[in-house]
Design a protein around this motif. Structure first.
Motif, PDB file in Angstrom:
ATOM      1  N   LEU A 180      20.728  15.471  31.260  1.00  0.00           N
ATOM      2  CA  LEU A 180      20.336  14.498  32.488  1.00  0.00           C
ATOM      3  C   LEU A 180      20.388  15.312  33.795  1.00  0.00           C
ATOM      4  O   LEU A 180      19.158  15.178  34.439  1.00  0.00           O
ATOM      5  CB  LEU A 180      20.244  13.377  32.153  1.00  0.00           C
ATOM      6  N   GLU A 181      21.082  15.548  34.191  1.00  0.00           N
ATOM      7  CA  GLU A 181      21.597  15.782  35.192  1.00  0.00           C
ATOM      8  C   GLU A 181      22.454  17.268  35.667  1.00  0.00           C
ATOM      9  O   GLU A 181      23.731  17.095  35.529  1.00  0.00           O
ATOM     10  CB  GLU A 181      21.817  14.619  36.846  1.00  0.00           C
ATOM     11  N   PRO A 182      21.512  18.731  35.680  1.00  0.00           N
ATOM     12  CA  PRO A 182      19.944  18.508  35.439  1.00  0.00           C
ATOM     13  C   PRO A 182      19.322  17.961  34.262  1.00  0.00           C
ATOM     14  O   PRO A 182      20.363  18.982  33.665  1.00  0.00           O
ATOM     15  CB  PRO A 182      20.302  20.363  36.554  1.00  0.00           C
ATOM     16  N   TYR A 183      17.866  18.679  34.224  1.00  0.00           N
ATOM     17  CA  TYR A 183      17.398  18.212  33.173  1.00  0.00           C
ATOM     18  C   TYR A 183      17.245  19.675  33.296  1.00  0.00           C
ATOM     19  O   TYR A 183      16.440  20.568  32.790  1.00  0.00           O
ATOM     20  CB  TYR A 183      16.512  17.744  33.754  1.00  0.00           C
ATOM     21  N   VAL A 184      18.188  19.233  31.432  1.00  0.00           N
ATOM     22  CA  VAL A 184      18.012  20.628  30.785  1.00  0.00           C
ATOM     23  C   VAL A 184      17.523  20.141  29.428  1.00  0.00           C
ATOM     24  O   VAL A 184      18.194  19.324  28.660  1.00  0.00           O
ATOM     25  CB  VAL A 184      19.186  21.256  30.661  1.00  0.00           C
ATOM     26  N   VAL A 185      16.146  21.178  29.453  1.00  0.00           N
ATOM     27  CA  VAL A 185      15.873  20.848  27.529  1.00  0.00           C
ATOM     28  C   VAL A 185      15.704  22.062  26.708  1.00  0.00           C
ATOM     29  O   VAL A 185      15.873  23.489  27.486  1.00  0.00           O
ATOM     30  CB  VAL A 185      14.290  20.373  27.663  1.00  0.00           C
ATOM     31  N   LEU A 186      16.082  22.049  25.537  1.00  0.00           N
ATOM     32  CA  LEU A 186      16.285  23.437  24.416  1.00  0.00           C
ATOM     33  C   LEU A 186      15.214  23.286  23.845  1.00  0.00           C
ATOM     34  O   LEU A 186      14.825  22.375  23.043  1.00  0.00           O
ATOM     35  CB  LEU A 186      16.962  23.544  23.719  1.00  0.00           C
ATOM     36  N   TYR A 187      13.881  23.760  23.692  1.00  0.00           N
ATOM     37  CA  TYR A 187      13.082  24.423  22.685  1.00  0.00           C
ATOM     38  C   TYR A 187      13.588  24.669  21.169  1.00  0.00           C
ATOM     39  O   TYR A 187      13.286  26.120  21.877  1.00  0.00           O
ATOM     40  CB  TYR A 187      11.905  24.359  23.387  1.00  0.00           C
ATOM     41  N   HIS A 188      13.445  24.720  20.121  1.00  0.00           N
ATOM     42  CA  HIS A 188      13.660  25.551  19.171  1.00  0.00           C
ATOM     43  C   HIS A 188      12.294  26.496  18.291  1.00  0.00           C
ATOM     44  O   HIS A 188      11.453  25.668  18.578  1.00  0.00           O
ATOM     45  CB  HIS A 188      14.490  24.657  17.893  1.00  0.00           C
ATOM     46  N   ASP A 189      13.434  27.564  17.891  1.00  0.00           N
ATOM     47  CA  ASP A 189      12.298  29.020  17.637  1.00  0.00           C
ATOM     48  C   ASP A 189      10.516  28.644  18.565  1.00  0.00           C
ATOM     49  O   ASP A 189       9.554  28.054  17.958  1.00  0.00           O
ATOM     50  CB  ASP A 189      11.788  28.176  15.941  1.00  0.00           C
ATOM     51  N   PHE A 190      10.596  28.497  19.836  1.00  0.00           N
ATOM     52  CA  PHE A 190       9.540  28.796  21.005  1.00  0.00           C
ATOM     53  C   PHE A 190       9.385  30.365  20.373  1.00  0.00           C
ATOM     54  O   PHE A 190       7.789  30.141  21.439  1.00  0.00           O
ATOM     55  CB  PHE A 190      10.818  28.729  22.133  1.00  0.00           C
ATOM     56  N   VAL A 191       9.426  31.265  20.674  1.00  0.00           N
ATOM     57  CA  VAL A 191       9.088  32.788  19.886  1.00  0.00           C
ATOM     58  C   VAL A 191       8.982  33.173  19.056  1.00  0.00           C
ATOM     59  O   VAL A 191       9.814  32.500  17.964  1.00  0.00           O
ATOM     60  CB  VAL A 191       9.006  33.819  20.873  1.00  0.00           C
ATOM     61  N   MET A 194      13.981  30.328  30.301  1.00  0.00           N
ATOM     62  CA  MET A 194      14.952  31.061  29.430  1.00  0.00           C
ATOM     63  C   MET A 194      14.756  30.865  27.465  1.00  0.00           C
ATOM     64  O   MET A 194      15.231  29.987  27.336  1.00  0.00           O
ATOM     65  CB  MET A 194      16.369  31.013  29.700  1.00  0.00           C
ATOM     66  N   ILE A 195      14.563  32.083  26.989  1.00  0.00           N
ATOM     67  CA  ILE A 195      14.053  32.197  25.628  1.00  0.00           C
ATOM     68  C   ILE A 195      14.667  33.624  24.961  1.00  0.00           C
ATOM     69  O   ILE A 195      15.037  34.074  25.893  1.00  0.00           O
ATOM     70  CB  ILE A 195      12.539  32.554  25.603  1.00  0.00           C
ATOM     71  N   TYR A 196      15.201  32.954  24.044  1.00  0.00           N
ATOM     72  CA  TYR A 196      16.537  33.665  23.112  1.00  0.00           C
ATOM     73  C   TYR A 196      15.127  33.558  22.012  1.00  0.00           C
ATOM     74  O   TYR A 196      14.214  33.750  21.924  1.00  0.00           O
ATOM     75  CB  TYR A 196      17.434  33.781  22.691  1.00  0.00           C
ATOM     76  N   ASN A 197      15.704  32.818  20.668  1.00  0.00           N
ATOM     77  CA  ASN A 197      15.227  32.919  19.710  1.00  0.00           C
ATOM     78  C   ASN A 197      14.498  30.688  20.243  1.00  0.00           C
ATOM     79  O   ASN A 197      13.672  30.765  20.302  1.00  0.00           O
ATOM     80  CB  ASN A 197      15.763  32.697  18.809  1.00  0.00           C
ATOM     81  N   ALA A 198      15.441  30.441  20.373  1.00  0.00           N
ATOM     82  CA  ALA A 198      14.948  29.309  21.289  1.00  0.00           C
ATOM     83  C   ALA A 198      14.872  29.145  22.614  1.00  0.00           C
ATOM     84  O   ALA A 198      14.565  30.327  23.477  1.00  0.00           O
ATOM     85  CB  ALA A 198      16.195  27.951  21.267  1.00  0.00           C
ATOM     86  N   ALA A 199      14.636  28.270  23.881  1.00  0.00           N
ATOM     87  CA  ALA A 199      13.869  28.073  24.579  1.00  0.00           C
ATOM     88  C   ALA A 199      14.698  27.398  25.369  1.00  0.00           C
ATOM     89  O   ALA A 199      14.840  26.335  25.286  1.00  0.00           O
ATOM     90  CB  ALA A 199      12.351  27.817  25.294  1.00  0.00           C
TER      91      ALA A 199
END
Length: 595
Positions: free
Chosen positions: A344-355, A464-469
């Protein structure tokens, strides 16, 4: 010459100059990117072909020499061979006067080796430079330090962490590849030449051990010997104050090379020092690891790298959650992104299977011809540095439609404009042997940063993107940098393919002085990368939905899933509450599809 012809000529000259510069940049930078290391296989294959031809020529020459030897030997072994026979007497005199001279002074051997040397000289310009050997050796030392790897283990081809009496296997390659005494000597010598005896001593010790085990064996390719390793190791111990070890190794050296006057003088010097200070014979010198002046968070950084990607149990914190994200974007309505809030501080979000793997492979292919050594801002200049080892390329979205698609997806998810002049181009980064990027900020921390000369302001966020972003904001709402966004790329312990990153910067239209950095990393398993291989699924939870609607909705979902599956588009439809049902209702009305 018309304007068109002059333009064509100018472009040709510029292309030649660019080619020359690219060639210069490549020499000495092979170690900094895995793609460059992989390209080094091609000239070695050419050298193998040259050596194969040389060996065949030498085999034919040696077969002929063997034939001559056997012929002459058979005459000497036959005691009944009468020298009185004028024919035999003639051939004896001929052999001694002519044949042996031709054998000894045959040009065939020199012609074979000349052909090998000529071929090597043609390939030599494509070979790694000495700076690459130094860079690769420093990379092994970096891995040794950050992951606390055993030098003995590395020499055997295994990656083992040694902490006290505990030994942990960090990675088990499918094929073990052990190092030779000469290999270990070269690593140790790079450290030795830098005055870094902390790293030099364990590598030189391993070199001495391996040379002792193979003493008397001659290897054409080796540059060093047991005597070389003993010489360097003895002086390294002397430099750190261990006179006793220096004396012992120097005496061993004289066993193999008793006429070396320099080493004999060293022995006398060490004996005198020990006689004057007997306590030095038993005292063990503590060798301190060299400190890196620019890295103030080394211990924390390396401790995080040693977790090898393990994550805290953040699922126990109620404010951190998972959801399907559409960001109120029609583009994401039928294909929501799986979102996981991990801080949350800092706000960090992971997006799965982005590419997808196909997208990543396409972008890697587009970037490879343009890769150059990565640089960092240093005052008003941008320079390659030891604390960032990689190569990078910048791609415009006009290069290929896949980049347009990626930009659209990022913009839809973040609400940020990723097009120039509000955005930097997509940056693709490839890490090399032990490639890394020590702790740094993505936003500029100095008013002299080159970022400000671009008249686009500072970087707002990183994607930042690996398999996730992974996405986070670099700046506070005030425009000040967030000191908690310090992050790093751990040294690559074992790459799985070739590329790691794509870099994109974008600025919010409402804040011209702010800027967004979009970094996409892909395909290597960096120790801090958090990846999952879960496949997208279409799911429906029937709780809370009236029975009369369930079969209708289920049939609709089956049709919808079939359509999107045929288009290779994953679809996520969570229906587990009244809110979820309204989502499906909006989806149906948006698509105007019949049940």
């Amino acid at each position: 010459m018309g304007p068109a012809a002059r333009l064509a000529a100018l472009l040709a000259v510029l292309a030649l100059q660019a080619g020359d510069l690219a060639g210069v940049a490549t020499r000495g930078d092979t170690f900094s990117a895995l793609t460059s290391v992989a390209r080094a296989l091609a000239p070695e294959r050419r050298l193998l072909g040259l050596l194969r031809r040389y060996l065949r020529g030498e085999e034919a020459r040696l077969r002929d020499l063997t034939r001559f030897y056997d012929k002459v030997l058979s005459l000497h072994e036959d005691s009944a061979t009468p020298v009185s026979n004028p024919l035999l007497a003639f051939t004896l005199i001929k052999r001694l006067q002519s044949d042996w001279k031709n054998v000894v002074h045959s040009l065939e051997a020199s012609e074979n080796i000349r052909a090998l040397k000529d071929g090597y000289e043609k390939v030599e310009q494509d070979l790694p430079a000495f700076e690459d050997l130094e860079g690769a050796a420093r990379a092994l030392m970096r891995l040794q330090d950050v992951y606390m790897l055993s030098v003995k283990g590395l020499a055997r081809g295994v990656f083992q962490r040694v902490t006290g009496c505990a030994v942990t296997d960090l990675y088990s390659p499918r094929r073990l590849f052990s190092l030779t005494g000469d290999d270990c000597f070269q690593v140790g010598k790079v450290a030795y030449d830098m005055g870094d005896y902390y790293h030099a001593i364990p590598w030189l010790e391993e070199a001495v051990s391996l040379f002792r085990g193979s003493y008397g064996e001659w290897k054409t390719e080796d540059e060093a010997s047991l005597e070389d390793a003993l010489d360097h190791l003895a002086f390294a111990y002397f430099q750190v104050g261990n006179i006793s070890c220096a004396l012992s190794l120097s005496r061993e050296f004289l066993l193999y090379s008793p006429d070396n006057k320099r080493m004999a003088r060293n022995v006398l010097k060490y004996e005198k020092l020990l006689a004057e200070s007997p306590n030095q014979a038993v005292a063990e010198a503590v060798i301190q690891r060299p400190n890196v002046p620019h890295l103030q968070t080394r211990d924390t950084y390396e401790e995080l790298c040693q977790t090898l990607g393990s994550q805290p149990t953040h699922y126990q914190i109620p404010s951190l959650y998972c959801s399907y994200e559409t960001s109120s974007s029609p583009y994401l309505l039928l294909q929501p992104v799986r979102k996981e809030v991990i801080h949350l501080e800092p706000y960090v979000v992971l997006y799965h299977d982005f590419v997808s793997d196909t997208e990543a492979q396409k972008i890697r292919g587009l970037a490879e011809p343009w890769l150059q050594r990565s640089v960092v801002a240093s005052g008003e200049k941008q320079l390659p540095v030891e604390y960032r080892i990689s190569k990078s390329a910048w791609l415009k979205d006009t290069v290929d439609p896949v980049l347009v698609t990626l930009d659209h997806r990022i913009a839809s998810l973040t609400g940020l404009d990723v097009q120039p002049p509000y955005a930097e181009y997509l940056q693709v980064v490839n890490y090399g042997i032990g490639g890394h990027y020590e702790p740094h900020f993505d936003h500029a921390t100095s008013p002299t940063s080159p970022l400000y000369r671009m008249n686009s302001g500072n970087r707002v966020a990183t994607f930042m993107i690996y398999n996730a972003a992974l996405f986070w904001w670099n700046l506070h709402r005030s425009g000040e940098g967030d000191g908690d966004t310090l992050h790093a790329g751990c040294p690559v312990l074992w790459p799985t393919s070739g590329y790691t990153s794509m870099d994109r910067n974008s600025a919010d239209l409402a804040a011209q002085a702010l800027k967004t950095k979009m970094l996409a990393e892909r395909s290597w398993k960096s120790p801090l990368a958090f990846q999952r291989s879960q496949k997208p699924k279409a799911m429906i939870y029937r709780s809370g939905i009236a029975g009369s609607y369930r079969s209708t909705i289920f049939n609709f979902l089956k049709k919808l899933h079939t359509v999107f599956h045929s288009l290779a588009i994953p679809i996520y439809i969570p229906i587990n509450s009244a809110e979820g049902f309204l989502f499906l209702y909006r989806l149906i009305n948006t698509c105007f599809l019949p049940f």
